[in-house]
Motif scaffolding. Structure first.
Motif, mmCIF file in Angstrom:
data_model
loop_
_atom_site.group_PDB
_atom_site.id
_atom_site.type_symbol
_atom_site.label_atom_id
_atom_site.label_comp_id
_atom_site.label_asym_id
_atom_site.label_seq_id
_atom_site.Cartn_x
_atom_site.Cartn_y
_atom_site.Cartn_z
ATOM 1 N N ASN A 1 1.167 -1.252 -0.004
ATOM 2 C CA ASN A 1 0.165 0.078 0.084
ATOM 3 C C ASN A 1 1.079 1.235 0.116
ATOM 4 O OD1 ASN A 1 -2.684 1.359 0.495
ATOM 5 N ND2 ASN A 1 -1.467 1.937 2.758
ATOM 6 N N LYS A 2 1.702 0.777 0.631
ATOM 7 C CA LYS A 2 2.687 1.865 1.212
ATOM 8 C C LYS A 2 3.646 1.913 -0.621
ATOM 9 C CE LYS A 2 4.823 2.592 5.049
ATOM 10 N NZ LYS A 2 5.747 1.811 6.571
ATOM 11 N N GLY A 3 3.747 1.514 -1.219
ATOM 12 C CA GLY A 3 4.180 1.883 -2.732
ATOM 13 C C GLY A 3 3.416 2.141 -2.936
ATOM 14 N N VAL A 4 1.946 1.863 -3.219
ATOM 15 C CA VAL A 4 1.039 2.145 -4.566
ATOM 16 C C VAL A 4 1.043 3.527 -4.099
ATOM 17 C CG1 VAL A 4 -2.154 2.442 -4.827
ATOM 18 C CG2 VAL A 4 -0.370 -0.041 -4.144
ATOM 19 N N GLU A 5 0.778 3.916 -2.721
ATOM 20 C CA GLU A 5 0.681 5.593 -2.308
ATOM 21 C C GLU A 5 2.037 6.160 -2.904
ATOM 22 O OE1 GLU A 5 0.459 5.887 1.712
ATOM 23 O OE2 GLU A 5 -0.861 5.039 1.921
ATOM 24 N N ARG A 6 3.376 5.744 -3.240
ATOM 25 C CA ARG A 6 4.358 6.520 -3.728
ATOM 26 C C ARG A 6 4.167 6.916 -5.135
ATOM 27 N NH1 ARG A 6 10.528 5.286 -4.054
ATOM 28 N NH2 ARG A 6 11.489 6.328 -5.215
ATOM 29 N N LEU A 7 3.313 5.669 -6.226
ATOM 30 C CA LEU A 7 3.113 5.869 -7.054
ATOM 31 C C LEU A 7 2.366 7.290 -7.209
ATOM 32 C CD1 LEU A 7 3.283 2.610 -8.149
ATOM 33 C CD2 LEU A 7 4.563 3.715 -8.908
ATOM 34 N N ILE A 8 1.224 7.125 -6.812
ATOM 35 C CA ILE A 8 -0.434 7.802 -6.534
ATOM 36 C C ILE A 8 0.867 9.439 -6.613
ATOM 37 C CG2 ILE A 8 -2.132 9.164 -5.952
ATOM 38 C CD1 ILE A 8 -3.221 5.888 -4.693
ATOM 39 N N ASN A 9 1.602 9.333 -5.248
ATOM 40 C CA ASN A 9 1.988 10.804 -6.010
ATOM 41 C C ASN A 9 3.389 11.185 -6.417
ATOM 42 O OD1 ASN A 9 0.984 11.012 -2.501
ATOM 43 N ND2 ASN A 9 2.544 10.201 -1.782
ATOM 44 N N ILE A 10 4.007 10.461 -7.027
ATOM 45 C CA ILE A 10 4.537 10.619 -8.636
ATOM 46 C C ILE A 10 3.278 11.264 -9.849
ATOM 47 C CG2 ILE A 10 6.136 9.995 -9.948
ATOM 48 C CD1 ILE A 10 7.478 7.989 -7.652
ATOM 49 N N VAL A 11 2.426 10.396 -9.649
ATOM 50 C CA VAL A 11 1.832 10.875 -10.750
ATOM 51 C C VAL A 11 0.797 12.104 -10.446
ATOM 52 C CG1 VAL A 11 -0.416 10.121 -12.463
ATOM 53 C CG2 VAL A 11 1.553 8.321 -11.324
ATOM 54 N N GLU A 12 0.339 12.669 -9.113
ATOM 55 C CA GLU A 12 -0.088 13.737 -9.137
ATOM 56 C C GLU A 12 0.854 14.345 -9.160
ATOM 57 O OE1 GLU A 12 -1.688 13.147 -5.009
ATOM 58 O OE2 GLU A 12 -3.680 12.277 -5.786
ATOM 59 N N ASP A 13 1.951 14.573 -8.372
ATOM 60 C CA ASP A 13 2.670 15.580 -8.520
ATOM 61 C C ASP A 13 3.177 16.125 -9.474
ATOM 62 O OD1 ASP A 13 2.941 16.055 -5.962
ATOM 63 O OD2 ASP A 13 4.884 14.995 -5.667
ATOM 64 N N LEU A 14 3.518 14.636 -10.733
ATOM 65 C CA LEU A 14 3.690 15.069 -12.565
ATOM 66 C C LEU A 14 2.161 16.149 -12.783
ATOM 67 C CD1 LEU A 14 5.463 11.676 -13.754
ATOM 68 C CD2 LEU A 14 6.186 14.385 -13.775
ATOM 69 N N ASP A 15 1.573 15.755 -12.625
ATOM 70 C CA ASP A 15 -0.001 16.364 -13.157
ATOM 71 C C ASP A 15 -0.039 17.782 -13.040
ATOM 72 O OD1 ASP A 15 -2.501 16.148 -14.440
ATOM 73 O OD2 ASP A 15 -3.397 16.294 -12.360
ATOM 74 N N MET A 16 0.624 17.814 -11.500
ATOM 75 C CA MET A 16 0.584 19.384 -11.121
ATOM 76 C C MET A 16 1.644 20.415 -11.982
ATOM 77 S SD MET A 16 1.104 20.858 -7.555
ATOM 78 C CE MET A 16 -0.905 20.666 -6.885
#
Length: 346
Positions: free
Chosen positions: A164-179
């Motif tokens: 779950n922590k790994g998935v959260e990190r992936l989500i953070n990377i994608v969200e930051d790239l989108d921003m």
């Protein structure tokens, strides 16, 4: 470039043609009738001279224009829209200067393209690496569970939490790239409102209190701010800037150290907010690249601390979207100071 127009070539060529005409006219008159009309000769010669200048000048410029245009279109990335026939001159010195300027511009353009291509390759490599690490981690935990470890309640819960922590990190990377993409394209609206920057900093202190305590880092102001300091900007985005910078001061500051935040007047219309830590500092060769996407001074240590590697890049984009500036100062062994400006309340 100011072009020098010259008619020297056309003038000399027309003069030669006129002289040849005079000689031919005199010779013909002598052999035919041994007499000639001086006035007619002068009028005709003058007419031929003027017409020759116009025709030769036009033909020479048109000839040069066609040849130069072909060169432009062969070596230029785009069509030669900037080239027009008026800008072509028959003066070779001026034309050479213009072509040299064109060649220099193309050389600079090629260098910029090479830099961008190198940056693109590096960026894609970084994205691939940042996504690959958590993906493989999550995959490893899930494969272990599907191979039978799911039957063990302790291992199952531990591996699912790590996945779950790994998935959260992936989500953070994608969200930051989108921003970052939205900030670069201008599609992310920046609201301009008045707020108290001191209160906002205190809210971030409260938000990051637990993280600071885990590393025994004290968060404090450089002095007591009795009166509100009003600034203009997007509260939500500036809060994100403060979270990123203060969180970095906690991550990379020494344990049992202090992060000091100050707010000072920068100019008649701006305040400057500084976040100073007592970390190891940053080598000078890294300072110019700190705000690049995924750039890490110490990759292994940075990944241990977590994060997407996009925090400072987001900070830079948000501050620049406010038409303000962000700075970094650092000295090895004495810590780093990140700062940014904000518009004063009007």
């Amino acid at each position: 470039m100011k072009l020098k127009k010259t008619y020297k070539f056309a003038f000399k060529s027309s003069l030669y043609i006129t002289l040849i005409f005079f000689i031919a006219f005199l010779g013909a008159s002598f052999f035919i009738s041994h007499e000639f009309n001086v006035l007619l000769l002068i009028i005709t010669g003058t007419f031929i001279f003027l017409i020759s200048i116009v025709i030769i000048q036009y033909r020479v410029e048109h000839f040069i224009y066609k040849r130069i245009k072909n060169i432009y279109e062969e070596v230029a990335i785009s069509k030669a829209e900037s080239l027009n026939q008026i800008s072509i001159t028959s003066d070779m010195e001026t034309l050479s200067e213009k072509l040299k300027k064109f060649a220099d511009d193309k050389h600079l353009e090629i260098e910029m393209l090479q830099i961008r291509e190198e940056y693109r390759r590096e960026f894609l490599g970084n994205v691939s690496h940042e996504l690959k690490t958590p993906l493989f981690t999550v995959q490893g935990y899930l494969l272990t569970l599907t191979d039978g470890a799911i039957k063990d309640d302790t291992i199952r819960d531990k591996y699912l939490n790590r996945a779950n922590k790994g998935v959260e990190r992936l989500i953070n990377i994608v969200e930051d790239l989108d921003m970052i993409t939205q900030l670069e394209s201008g599609s992310l609206n920046i609201l301009h409102e008045n707020f108290n920057i001191v209160n906002l900093i205190q809210n971030v202190f409260d938000l990051l209190e637990l993280k600071a305590k885990k590393r025994n880092v004290q968060l404090r102001f450089d002095k007591v701010y009795d009166t509100p300091i009003l600034v203009q900007g997007d509260v939500k985005r500036i809060e994100q800037v403060l979270i990123n910078l203060i969180e970095n001061s906690i991550k990379y500051g020494k344990q049992k150290s202090t992060s000091i935040i100050s707010v000072d007047s920068y100019s008649d219309s701006q305040f400057i907010i500084r976040i100073a830590d007592e970390g190891e500092g940053i080598k000078p060769q890294h300072l110019s690249r700190l705000f690049e996407r995924f750039y890490r001074v110490d990759p292994s240590r940075s990944r241990e601390q977590g994060g997407s590697g996009l925090g400072l890049s987001i900070v830079k984009h948000i501050i620049e979207a406010h038409e303000q500036k962000v700075f970094v100062e650092s000295e090895l062994g004495r810590g780093s100071t990140f700062s940014f400006t904000l518009e004063k309340f009007k």
